[in-house]
Design a protein around this motif. Sequence first.
Motif: not given
Length: 688
Positions: A493-504
């Motif tokens: 779940x952290x990997x998914x969220x960190x990918x989203x944050x990187x995009x933002x």
Amino acid sequence: MVLDKVNTPQTNIGNVGADSEGAKITDAEDNGAVWHLVLEPGELAEGRVRTVTVGRRSLAISCVDGQYGALDNRCPHQGGPLGEGSIENGWLRCPWHGYDYNPLSGNPPEGFSDAVGCYPTQLRSDGVYVQLPPLPERVRTVSDVLVETLENWGVRAVFGMVGHSNLGFADALREAEKRNKLAFYGVRHEGAAAFAAAAYGKLTGELAGCFAIAGPGSTNLMTGLYDAKVDRAPVLALCGQVPSAVRGRGAFQDVDLQGVFADVAAYSQTVLAGSNHAELVNLACKTALLQRDVAVLVLPDEVQVQPVTPSAAVGSPEGRLVRPEMPPTPQALDAAVERLGSAVRPLFVLGAGARFDVAEVVALAEQLGVPVATTFKAKGLISDTHPLGCGVLGRSGTPIASWFMNESDLIVAFGASFSNHTGIASYKPIVQVDYDPFALGRFHFVDVPVLGHIGVTAKAIRERLVEVAAGAGPDGSEIGWACEDHRSEVAQRWAIWRTEKAARIGDDQGRGLNSAVVFDALSQLCPANAVIAVDVGNNTYSFGRYFEAKQQTVLMSGYLGSIGFSLPAAMGAWAAVGRERPIVSISGDGGFGQYAMELTTAVKYQMNITHILLNNSQLGKISKEQRAGRWEVWQTSLHNPDFAAYANLCGAFGQQVNRADELSSALEAAFSHPGPALVEIICDPDLV
């Protein structure tokens, strides 16, 4: 005016009387008196009077007919400053009520006897001298008893403002500071003093004081005291009061302070002349510490300076303070163990009430492999790098925490208050552990309410689960526990969220930095052991969502949600632990503007505080709420100065950031600066 060229002094003796401290003044003997140069040649014109300070004495020096007079600078009637008066027809007129005195002798007009204390003067070639007797020894007072009792209760910091109705108590604080027993921090607004004391209590669980004068000084404390109350932090307010003789008669700054504080204070008392003064402090400190609440002592002006004997007893916590570490009842413990042992996907939620008991709760989670989320007030109690840490649950939270709550079959809440902002699902089975019986099931039914000390209870659950796994269940059968180890799922779940944050992080509309890039940089550069005080607004929601905590401690105005909290709170944190830990403050421009002048307080005391200021030139959260409610955006824009330049003017380090590639170097420079620093980041109000 022509000085005596042959250095033969011309002497004016004045009246025979006593000075304001009661020291005898006579023509025949000096009793150890010392001559002091008070005026340079020609410094005071004929027919004028001025105030001169010599040590702790204030004098009214007059020049009349070429002679010099030195009087106590205090009219015996109302205490008016005679040095601010005027010479009229050879008389010195009090500026407050027009009473006249002979400026050379201090005598009143014929028929009156209320003379002013007068000191001998000499005109010499190098100026005007005044002969002053030694100051009498300082008399021990009620204020000394109160302050010495506070010392014994561990009060090491007091924040406030010294003023006319708290001077006696202030002098006792000065003596304590001279003994290195406590530190006093003079602020620019009493509201900052209360927030600083509240933050000190939130961080340490110990007691700090906030100090104010009567009337408006004390009423200015109210917001910070309410913040402490609703967030369960111990605070002691010490409030000057007008003299008892004029109390309740509409005197200047006469306010019913016990009435004012009736709702916010768990304990509030006026210290009277005949009170057992030490016992009042004992009760105030005990109440604040054990109930984690606000205590108030109101100090009438004349009582503060009431003399006491040198042997007057002081109070202490010895034999009076026992911090409860109450275990849960066997029935509640059995019920909690049964629920937890049978749950496949439990979720632990840490609240701010578990701040001092985290180790035992995390040990229990590690034993079972249970994911751990926090409320926003408890952000950082478990590291976001911990294999079971899920970040913040709720409006200021991460999708990781909300995922595990939605997928859970049991929620175990430790010291959480069930705020609607946290959004703990009431339809889930819940075990709630808290030291406060009124917190249990406060908002809705919970399946298993467990009253007990949080650390003791978590340890007891862990030990019982070990017993159960070994076949020591109530009927002797081997039960074990059903919980799966969720470490790998937490990592996913952290990997998914960190990918989203990187995009933002890459979002850019050309109107300033976005919140994701700000808090990504801060996550990397903020010292791992820092104390972080945050404000309210979009900046704080973004902090909860994007900042990844390591071992940092986070302080906030939780239930009250008061704008302006962060900088005064950082001052309180610095007073508590600033010599051992870095202190960081984060706010928007709206929050910083509330207490911007406290930056000068930080400079005065060289508080090593780094303030991160997200400037979007508006009250961004309110604009967002207006849009969400289909209102017109109205009156939320802000006219700001260059805050970085302002910081430099105050004597702090200041740097402004306008582009993402400037951010890291600015943060590094601020964190390395040995004193107050401010990084102003120009932000896009829409990219939060």
